[in-house]
Structures are given as structure tokens and as C-alpha cells.
Scaffold this motif. Structure first.
Motif, PDB file in Angstrom:
ATOM      1  N   MET A  31       3.551  40.157 -24.574  1.00 51.92           N
ATOM      2  CA  MET A  31       4.145  40.158 -23.179  1.00 51.92           C
ATOM      3  C   MET A  31       3.378  41.136 -22.338  1.00 51.92           C
ATOM      4  N   ARG A  32       3.407  42.487 -23.008  1.00 45.79           N
ATOM      5  CA  ARG A  32       2.839  43.504 -22.120  1.00 45.79           C
ATOM      6  C   ARG A  32       1.304  43.333 -21.937  1.00 45.79           C
ATOM      7  N   GLY A  33       0.600  42.764 -22.826  1.00 43.52           N
ATOM      8  CA  GLY A  33      -0.686  42.525 -22.468  1.00 43.52           C
ATOM      9  C   GLY A  33      -1.003  41.368 -21.250  1.00 43.52           C
ATOM     10  N   ALA A  34       0.078  40.417 -21.442  1.00 45.22           N
ATOM     11  CA  ALA A  34      -0.069  39.306 -20.305  1.00 45.22           C
ATOM     12  C   ALA A  34       0.234  40.008 -19.142  1.00 45.22           C
ATOM     13  N   VAL A  37      -0.045  43.771 -13.436  1.00 44.46           N
ATOM     14  CA  VAL A  37       1.206  44.490 -13.207  1.00 44.46           C
ATOM     15  C   VAL A  37       1.260  45.553 -14.269  1.00 44.46           C
ATOM     16  N   HIS A  38       1.733  46.756 -13.885  1.00 45.72           N
ATOM     17  CA  HIS A  38       1.751  47.914 -14.701  1.00 45.72           C
ATOM     18  C   HIS A  38       3.361  48.454 -15.117  1.00 45.72           C
ATOM     19  N   GLY A  39       3.664  48.205 -16.240  1.00 47.69           N
ATOM     20  CA  GLY A  39       5.142  48.401 -16.514  1.00 47.69           C
ATOM     21  C   GLY A  39       5.173  48.866 -17.891  1.00 47.69           C
ATOM     22  N   PRO A  40       6.063  49.424 -18.489  1.00 44.98           N
ATOM     23  CA  PRO A  40       6.431  49.879 -19.849  1.00 44.98           C
ATOM     24  C   PRO A  40       6.761  48.668 -20.720  1.00 44.98           C
ATOM     25  N   MET A  41       6.429  48.584 -21.827  1.00 40.87           N
ATOM     26  CA  MET A  41       7.131  47.844 -23.012  1.00 40.87           C
ATOM     27  C   MET A  41       8.556  48.303 -23.573  1.00 40.87           C
ATOM     28  N   ARG A  42       9.652  47.591 -23.211  1.00 44.96           N
ATOM     29  CA  ARG A  42      10.988  47.924 -23.432  1.00 44.96           C
ATOM     30  C   ARG A  42      11.436  47.242 -24.540  1.00 44.96           C
ATOM     31  N   ILE A  43      11.803  48.263 -25.924  1.00 46.31           N
ATOM     32  CA  ILE A  43      12.315  47.783 -26.943  1.00 46.31           C
ATOM     33  C   ILE A  43      13.726  48.163 -26.772  1.00 46.31           C
ATOM     34  N   THR A  58       9.394  42.266 -33.372  1.00 45.29           N
ATOM     35  CA  THR A  58       9.663  42.329 -31.947  1.00 45.29           C
ATOM     36  C   THR A  58       8.486  43.213 -31.386  1.00 45.29           C
ATOM     37  N   THR A  59       7.736  44.118 -31.998  1.00 44.50           N
ATOM     38  CA  THR A  59       6.818  44.572 -31.344  1.00 44.50           C
ATOM     39  C   THR A  59       5.448  43.854 -31.091  1.00 44.50           C
ATOM     40  N   ILE A  60       5.392  42.936 -32.213  1.00 43.67           N
ATOM     41  CA  ILE A  60       4.245  42.069 -31.578  1.00 43.67           C
ATOM     42  C   ILE A  60       4.413  41.058 -30.576  1.00 43.67           C
ATOM     43  N   ASN A  61       5.614  40.565 -30.400  1.00 46.17           N
ATOM     44  CA  ASN A  61       6.054  39.732 -29.350  1.00 46.17           C
ATOM     45  C   ASN A  61       5.967  40.525 -28.094  1.00 46.17           C
ATOM     46  N   LEU A  62       6.625  41.678 -27.971  1.00 41.49           N
ATOM     47  CA  LEU A  62       6.485  42.413 -26.734  1.00 41.49           C
ATOM     48  C   LEU A  62       5.084  43.018 -26.382  1.00 41.49           C
ATOM     49  N   ALA A  63       4.381  43.226 -27.231  1.00 39.30           N
ATOM     50  CA  ALA A  63       3.228  43.677 -27.032  1.00 39.30           C
ATOM     51  C   ALA A  63       2.296  42.440 -26.400  1.00 39.30           C
ATOM     52  N   ALA A 113      12.248  41.089 -24.095  1.00 36.27           N
ATOM     53  CA  ALA A 113      11.522  40.488 -23.122  1.00 36.27           C
ATOM     54  C   ALA A 113      11.989  40.522 -21.702  1.00 36.27           C
ATOM     55  N   THR A 114      13.383  40.310 -21.747  1.00 35.63           N
ATOM     56  CA  THR A 114      14.027  40.458 -20.160  1.00 35.63           C
ATOM     57  C   THR A 114      13.858  41.611 -19.755  1.00 35.63           C
ATOM     58  N   ALA A 115      14.183  42.871 -20.564  1.00 34.93           N
ATOM     59  CA  ALA A 115      14.076  44.163 -20.092  1.00 34.93           C
ATOM     60  C   ALA A 115      12.636  44.639 -19.522  1.00 34.93           C
ATOM     61  N   THR A 116      11.708  44.109 -20.376  1.00 33.65           N
ATOM     62  CA  THR A 116      10.070  44.239 -20.160  1.00 33.65           C
ATOM     63  C   THR A 116       9.862  43.762 -18.672  1.00 33.65           C
ATOM     64  N   LEU A 117      10.057  42.381 -18.783  1.00 32.22           N
ATOM     65  CA  LEU A 117      10.090  41.612 -17.591  1.00 32.22           C
ATOM     66  C   LEU A 117      10.732  42.170 -16.095  1.00 32.22           C
ATOM     67  N   ASN A 118      11.971  42.616 -16.387  1.00 31.20           N
ATOM     68  CA  ASN A 118      12.454  43.195 -15.417  1.00 31.20           C
ATOM     69  C   ASN A 118      11.892  44.409 -14.715  1.00 31.20           C
ATOM     70  N   ASP A 119      11.741  45.349 -15.988  1.00 28.87           N
ATOM     71  CA  ASP A 119      10.921  46.657 -15.524  1.00 28.87           C
ATOM     72  C   ASP A 119       9.775  46.411 -14.658  1.00 28.87           C
ATOM     73  N   ALA A 120       8.839  45.426 -15.190  1.00 28.83           N
ATOM     74  CA  ALA A 120       7.684  44.934 -14.554  1.00 28.83           C
ATOM     75  C   ALA A 120       7.912  44.509 -12.978  1.00 28.83           C
ATOM     76  N   LYS A 121       8.937  43.865 -12.894  1.00 31.00           N
ATOM     77  CA  LYS A 121       9.330  43.449 -11.456  1.00 31.00           C
ATOM     78  C   LYS A 121       9.545  44.484 -10.543  1.00 31.00           C
TER      79      LYS A 121
END
Length: 864
Positions: A809-812, A818-824, A802-807, A488-496
Motif C-alpha cells: 500500500m505504501r508503494g502504491a 502521496v507521501h506518508g508513513p506506513m502505519r503499523i 502485515t508488513t508486506i501488505n502495508l508495504a 491499511a486504514t491508518a496508513t490511508l488516513n495518514d496519507a490523506k
């Protein structure tokens, strides 16, 4: 029943050892959390530091207080101003009639090769700390300074404002790194004074300042004039949040481990319960026996945990101080309520963990268990299926509702820390229905290899559904928490970072020459847009992983580091360089009262609209940047009023109230889209960044050289994007390490306990393998491979969560434009899965090797 429970604990101590250790550890952590919280609530009043001997300190207006109402209740909301006002000249004139008035001027000093965070002061204020000369003398000329003892007299320092010579040193007092100039030179470097010392009677000073927009500070209140006066409170709040999260995870995983252990223990003792039923025991008596066992274990474990917590709390407090999470004075007090809270919570956890198992035990018929085969044909009960399906449905429905109503909620730390637990519980409850097909899938390839090892591994793991589910469950918890939190933090940071990249169209970004340490937390860096539009006071969990903080002036820091921008001469040189369009921007803030009840602070960026439109591509949902003027504002969709043309009443960074027309509206994004105003609506703000776009035909190398000559630290667009990539702050990092460490520790306990418990059931199976011709090594290899297979099943389930939770967040993020990858976080997932695999293999092979020390014929005849 109590006698039977006591005898059971004595003869089956290995069965309950893991539960005892898990509960003891959980209670100890809860005791530590409670003792920490109690100690922080009893924190001593902060004493003044810089002005410890000053009679009276007078500060200009530095807070905004606005009346709010909820129904008939009227109160006031207060926020720190981004730009505190100077003490009015009329007030200063009155105070000078009472006694000596000494202006305090605090400003950053940037130089190379020396400690960071140097703060300049006039020498006349040194006596109020008090600082005393330890070597050399006081400064007498504009080119002389006194520093702390990291320098020596005669040493030269090359600062942004010229070279100075150290003529004296003072002992460091620990709360700042001071550089003292002459009073005249300090006045030149920092013309405005937001606070001053008055050497006069406090009562007289209050009378003279009555009715003025100033604060008169005496006694302990003088600490409000110190650098960062709220740092102790903020540190304690962050520490409580950290240990609170850890305590919540501890309780969650404790129940998880205890429930799993008791469920497996009941499954192992089916024949035992069947014999008791045959002997006349009622279902209620069986249930009471199992509950009595849990009660005995809970009492002993809770008492032990309280003792361990009392011993460990002081060491945790020392660690928190050493790593900077807690103030230096922090110690554990003598409160008693944390022990009661921890003990009774531990007992409740034990009882909650055994409820489902006791109900299952009571349903065993008098002869059912005696006839039941070794294969787990009914591992999934109807109640477990309904609970698991219900929780899964709840997790999916709440996720969908959040995406539809408020996708930004999924980006808050408190949400992505708590939400995975619901899904983890649901998948764990459904694990018996999932592990058999997953086991066959995971072990399909090994089963195709020559020899019987792969086939035995697959069939053993698939047949022992309860054992497989019990081992896979703790692995699922650890892998899912690791992947969900870190992902979640990696996905959010990459989105920023993606937002920064998309908004920055400038060819160069120039920051003040001293601000070369560009990090995610450096006020000189950050996204092209303002940050922190969501007020931290409204959402404490939203600010932990926010991107670079644009506001270079720290709230409540007595003006220290307030003027970190370009000086007028440098700024003029930058603007006159040929071949460029330069957009000079500064950090500020605006405040808005929403619904009449919440005073929200939004970080603001002050800029001229024409250059801004050339050097940045703001994520506009409506309106145009060029429509921004001194009577308007650019807001984002999070604002209560966000329609172009509407008028909003705001308070500017210095507390001035103003009505502004909405010129444009930005998308919500990751929550870092603040607002934009013109410099006229950012009084007191200093230009801290200049974005530069080349005019067609301009030579980039020549322009970059000219920018450096003008006096700035020059970064290309790519360098700026890399430098401003957000990172996870220290408190969040320590919090996640603590949470994941607890989860991994509990996983080890659960794996060890389950494997040791299962070893007794497999003695005859191992003997049959030996009688069939398998060697000692082959048997151990099958046992180890089966453990690895089960860990792999738990890892797959954890990865699914993990995939469901991050998906989600990525949908949100997608809904927030905001366009950014989902980071696992694959390396971290591999590490924790590997650790689980090592633990599982060790605690499965070791008991098997010990059991096989007996003769094979004896093993074959072994009964429960």
C-alpha cells in the motif's frame, strides 16, 4: 469405515470438539448473514414522512439521466444532481391555477447548546407531516419559531441569522429536528424552492407539468421529497456489505481452522493408521475413514449452526437497529434459503478442510508410523510446499501487477480486506518450513539463561514442528488480519492528512460560524482539494474510508442543508479585510461519460484561479492553476481524458451540459483529487470555506480578530489540518470489529483444541521431566513458556504478512505521488497477541496440570 469413524468420534471426541465448535459458529454466522440479506431484499417500500398527507409534491429536476451503450444495447445512466434545480416559474404559474401552491424551503439552522442538525421550514408545511402544536402557538413574526419538544415556549435561540424566540413546540416524529419559521421569513432565509406542494388533483397536476423538467410525486413516491430519501437503501447496502465481508472471513477462517485441526489430528494418529494398514486397510479406506469423520462432524455442526443462527439472527437485527446500521423497521423475515446455504456451505467447508489431511493419512505405510520417531522430520510435504510457494508467488505477482498497472486499486477497501487472505494462506502453508528456524531465533535468548528451562522450551518447540505450526497458524491469522486491516486504514488516513497538509498553504481557514463540529465526515471540512473523485457507484468499496466530504449538500435531501455556506454580507466583509488574500470556494460536482458506458460523478471545488493559486498548492502533474477560467477545468489523472488542452464534455452540478478545456491536471493521489472549476461553472453552489493568506507585513492576530468579527469560525493552518484529519466511518469500524472478533474467537477455539489434543501426546514427556527431577511447578513453567514461544512465532509471521501488505500500500501511495508513513497498529497488535498468549498458556498449562495429577511412574508408562 463408517463404523470405525463413529467409534473414532466417540473415543476421540476432544480431538473433534474444536472443529465442531468452529464449524457450528461459522454456519451460524453464515445463516445470520443470509437471513439478514434475505430480509433486506424483502424490505417494505419507504413511506412518506414530511409529506405524508400532502396531495401532490412537485420537485424540480434533481437527477441527470444520460444514454449509454454497450454494443447494441442502449440504456440510461442516472445520477443525483449536486444542485437540484428550482421549479420553473412558468410551471408554478400553471400549478397555481389548479389550487393552492405551498413552497417548501428547507435550510440548516445553526445555534449553540441545542441538538445538532436543525432544519428550518416554513410553518405552512408543518401540516403535511403532520406536526401538531403541543405547547404554545404558531409563529407570527420573523423573530418567532416553533421547534420540537427539546425546547420550551419563551426560550431564546441565538442563530447565525439572529436571535429568535420559541413560541411553540411540536412532537418529534423521529426523522428530523425541525425549526418552523413564518413563511415570509423562511423565504428570506432560503429564496429558492426546489419543491412545492400542490393541493389539487394529481392527474391535473401531471397534465400541467407535462413537458416540464419537474417530477410529480404521489403516493409512496412522495418519500423522495423527504430528507435523505435513500438512507434506508444505503443503510441496508452498507449492512449487507458488512455481513458479507464477515461471512467471507468466516468461511476463510473456518476452512483454515478445520484444515489445521484435521492435519494435526492425522499427524497424531500416524501409529493408529499404521496399525490399520498392517491389518490390511488400503490407502483409499484410510482416506474414506478420515473423510467420513469430517462428514459426520460437518453434518452435526452444520445442523447445530443453523439452529444457533435462527436464534441469533433476531438479536443481531436488534443490535444493528440500535447502533444505527439498519433502519428502525428492520426485522428478520421467514426466508428458508439462508438455512440451506449455510448448511451445505458448512458441510463443504468440512470436506474442503479434510482433503489434504485425508490424502496424507492414506500415504501412511503399514510399518512407517510404528518406526517413526517423535521428532517431526517430514512436516513439510511436497504438495504443501508447492501450494504454499504457488500462493506466495501469486500474492507477489498480483501485488507487483497492481503496482505497475493500477496502484490506486490497492487503496480500495475491498482490495485491502481480501488481499491479506491470499498471503496469510501462503505463509500458513509454508509454516512448517518456517517455524523451526523462527523458534530457534525467538527462543535463542531464553536458552542462554542459567538453567535448563530455556533450552527445553527451544528444543521442544523446534522438535514438534507440526504442533508448533498448528498453534502458530491461528495466531498468524489473527495478527495478520489485525495488522493488515487496521494498518491499511491508518496508513490511508495518514496519507490523506499528508495531502491536506501539503496542499494547504493558507494561514487561516474560515468556515461558517455554525460549523464548529469539525470532523472527518463534516461537509464543512476536508482536504484543500475536492474529495471523492472516484464515483461511489463505480466502486462501492472505495468510499468507506474516504476523507472529509466536501459536498455540504446531501444528495437527495430535499434541499435540506443545501445552503450551508456564508451569507452574502459575511462573505463581503471577509473579502474586504485588509492585509489578506482570500480564496472563497464552494462545493459542487461535475459528471462525465467515460467510454460511452459509465457516467462518473467527480466532486468539484469552485474557486477563482488567482486567489486559489495563492492559498493552495495543488498537486499538479501538468498545466497551471492560473490558466483556469470559465471555459476550462482542472482534472486529475484518473480521468479518461487528462491531457492539457484537450476538451471534455461534462455536465455541471445542476445538469447543464458544457464543453470545457483542460487547463491543468492533478496527480491521482489517494483518490480524493476531484476537479476544480470557476464559480460560473458551479451554479447553485454556496461558498462554504474561505482560505486566507496573509500579505507581507500583516499581523496574524489582528487579521484573525477581524475574521472572527466578520462572522466565521477561524482556524489556523495547523488547526485545520488536525480538524480535517480523516477517520474511519462507522460502518467500516463495525465491520472491522466484527471481522477481527470472529478471527480472535476462531483463534481461541483453535488454540484450545490444538493444545488439548497435544496434551495427550506429551504425557510421557512430562513424566520424563518429573523423573529427571523437575518439580511440578517447573514442568508447568516449561509448558507455559513453550506456549508463549509458539505464540511469538505466530506473531512474527503475522507481523511479516502485515508488513508486506502495508508495504504494498505504501508503494502504491508513492507511485500516486502521496507521501506518508506506513502505519503499523502496534497497540492493537500487542493486544491481540497478548490475548492469544493468554489463551495458549491457559489451554496448555491446564491439561498438563490435570495430567500430572496421576503418579509419575504411571505417566511414564502411558501409551497412546
Amino acid at each position: 469405515m463408517l463404523t470405525i469413524a463413529l467409534h473414532t468420534l466417540r473415543t476421540r471426541w476432544s480431538t473433534f470438539l474444536g472443529t465442531f465448535v468452529a464449524l457450528s459458529l461459522g454456519v451460524a454466522l453464515l445463516a445470520v448473514m443470509g437471513l439478514t440479506l434475505a430480509s433486506s431484499l424483502d424490505a417494505p417500500d419507504r413511506r412518506p414522512e414530511r409529506f405524508a398527507t400532502a396531495p401532490v409534491v412537485v420537485r424540480g429536476q434533481d437527477t441527470l439521466s444520460v444514454p449509454t451503450s454497450v454494443g447494441a444495447h442502449v440504456s440510461r445512466e442516472t445520477r443525483k444532481l449536486a444542485h437540484p434545480r428550482a421549479v420553473p416559474e412558468a410551471t408554478v404559474a400553471k400549478l397555481m391555477k389548479l389550487g393552492t401552491v405551498i413552497a417548501d424551503r428547507s435550510f440548516p439552522v445553526h445555534t449553540e447548546g441545542v441538538p445538532r442538525g436543525l432544519i428550518g421550514h416554513p410553518w405552512s408545511t408543518a401540516a403535511f407531516a403532520p406536526y401538531e402544536i403541543t405547547a404554545g402557538r404558531a409563529p407570527r413574526t420573523p423573530g418567532e419559531v416553533v421547534t420540537a419538544d427539546w425546547a420550551r415556549p419563551g426560550q431564546q435561540l441565538h442563530t447565525r441569522h439572529g436571535t429568535v424566540t420559541v413560541v411553540g413546540t411540536v412532537s418529534s416524529l423521529g426523522f428530523e429536528n425541525p425549526v418552523f419559521y413564518t413563511d415570509a421569513r423562511a423565504a428570506e432565509l432560503s429564496p429558492e424552492s426546489t419543491q412545492l406542494v400542490v393541493e389539487a388533483d394529481a392527474t391535473d397536476v401531471r397534465q400541467a407539468a407535462e413537458g416540464e423538467s419537474v417530477h410529480v410525486l404521489t403516493g409512496n413516491d412522495r418519500h423522495l421529497a423527504d430528507p435523505d430519501p435513500d438512507r434506508d437503501r444505503e443503510a441496508l447496502t452498507a449492512m449487507n456489505a458488512l455481513f458479507g465481508t464477515a461471512g467471507g472471513v468466516t468461511a476463510f477462517v473456518s476452512v483454515f481452522v478445520v484444515a489445521s485441526t484435521f492435519a494435526f489430528a492425522v499427524a497424531q494418529r500416524r501409529r493408529e493408521f499404521g496399525l490399520l494398514r498392517t491389518a490390511g486397510a488400503t490407502p483409499g479406506q484410510i482416506r474414506r475413514t478420515v473423510c467420513a469423520e469430517a462428514l459426520l462432524v460437518g453434518v452435526l455442526a452444520s445442523a447445530t449452526g443453523c439452529v444457533v443462527g435462527a436464534y441469533g439472527a433476531p438479536h443481531v437485527a436488534e443490535w444493528a437497529v440500535d447502533v444505527g446500521l439498519a433502519p428502525g423497521w428492520f426485522t428478520i423475515g421467514d426466508s428458508k434459503w439462508p438455512y440451506h446455504m449455510a448448511f451445505w456451505t458448512g458441510l463443504l467447508v468440512a470436506l474442503l478442510g479434510v482433503i489434504a489431511a485425508s490424502w496424507r493419512a492414506g500415504r501412511v505405510g503399514p510399518t512407517q508410523a510404528l518406526r517413526e520417531a517423535s521428532v517431526d522430520a517430514k512436516a513439510m510435504t511436497r504438495g504443501r510446499l508447492l501450494c504454499g510457494a504457488g500462493l506466495l508467488l501469486a500474492a507477489v505477482v498480483t501485488l507487483v501487477l497492481s503496482l505497475v498497472t493500477d496502484p490506486g486499486e490497492l487503496l480500495h477497501r475491498k482490495t485491502y480486506v481480501s488481499r491479506p487472505m491470499l498471503l496469510i494462506t501462503a505463509v500458513a502453508l509454508l509454516a512448517p518450513a518456517l517455524v523451526r528456524p523462527l523458534t530457534r531465533l525467538v527462543a535463542w535468548l531464553p536458552a542462554q539463561l542459567p538453567g535448563a528451562d530455556g533450552m527445553l522450551v527451544r528444543e521442544n518447540a523446534a522438535a514438534g514442528v507440526r504442533r508448533t505450526a498448528a498453534v502458530a497458524a491461528p495466531v498468524l491469522v489473527t495478527v495478520a488480519l489485525t495488522g493488515s486491516l487496521l494498518g491499511a486504514t491508518a496508513t490511508l488516513n495518514d496519507a490523506k492528512a499528508t495531502e491536506t497538509r501539503e496542499r494547504t498553504t493558507a494561514d487561516f481557514v474560515v468556515v461558517p460560524a455554525g460549523n464548529t463540529g469539525l470532523t472527518a465526515s463534516n461537509g464543512a471540512t476536508g482536504n484543500t482539494g475536492p474529495t471523492g473523485s472516484k464515483d461511489p457507484a463505480e466502486d462501492p468499496g472505495a468510499d468507506g474510508d474516504s476523507g472529509p466530504a466536501e459536498n455540504t449538500g446531501t444528495e437527495g435531501d430535499s434541499g435540506a442543508a443545501e445552503n450551508t455556506g456564508f451569507d452574502a454580507q459575511t462573505l463581503q466583509q471577509l473579502r474586504t479585510i485588509p492585509g489578506i488574500t482570500a480564496s472563497a470556494t464552494s462545493s459542487s460536482a461535475v459528471y462525465v461519460l467515460e467510454d460511452g458506458v459509465a457516467l462518473i460523478r467527480s466532486e468539484a471545488r469552485a474557486a477563482e484561479p488567482a486567489p486559489l493559486a495563492v492559498t493552495a498548492d495543488l498537486p499538479l502533474a501538468a498545466g497551471k492553476v492560473s490558466d483556469l477560467d470559465d471555459g476550462s477545468i482542472i482534472v486529475n489523472e484518473e480521468w479518461e481524458r487528462h491531457t492539457v488542452g484537450q476538451t471534455v464534455d461534462v455536465w455541471l452540478g445542476d445538469g447543464t451540459r458544457k464543453s470545457l478545456r483542460i487547463a491543468a491536471v492533478m496527480t491521482t493521489g489517494t483518490g480524493d483529487n476531484g476537479v476544480y472549476v470557476t464559480p460560473a461553472n458551479a451554479p447553485g453552489a454556496h461558498v462554504d470555506r474561505v482560505d486566507v493568506t496573509l500579505i507581507a507585513g500583516a499581523d496574524p492576530a489582528v487579521v484573525a480578530d477581524e475574521l472572527r468579527k466578520a462572522g466565521g469560525h477561524v482556524l489556523t493552518r495547523d488547526q485545520w489540518v488536525r480538524a480535517s484529519h480523516p477517520g474511519t466511518d462507522r460502518n467500516t469500524r463495525y465491520g472491522f470489529l466484527l471481522v477481527l472478533g470472529i478471527a480472535l474467537l476462531y483463534t481461541g477455539i483453535s488454540l484450545a483444541n490444538t493444545m488439548v489434543m497435544a496434551a495427550s501426546d506429551r504425557v510421557r514427556d512430562l513424566a520424563v521431566l518429573r523423573l529427571a527431577g523437575a518439580t511440578h511447578r517447573q514442568v508447568l513453567r516449561v509448558v507455559g513458556a513453550e506456549a508463549l514461544t509458539v505464540v511469538a512465532v505466530g506473531g512474527v509471521l503475522g507481523l511479516l504478512v502485515t508488513t508486506i501488505n502495508l508495504a504494498g500500500m505504501r508503494g502504491a501511495l508513492g507511485l500516486l505521488s502521496v507521501h506518508g508513513p506506513m502505519r503499523i497498529p502496534w497497540p492493537e497488535l500487542a493486544s491481540v497477541t497478548g490475548a492469544c498468549a493468554v489463551l495458549a498458556v491457559v489451554f496448555s498449562v491446564a491439561p498438563a496440570a490435570w495430567a500430572m495429577r496421576r503418579r509419575t511412574v504411571e505417566l511414564a508408562g502411558t501409551r497412546e
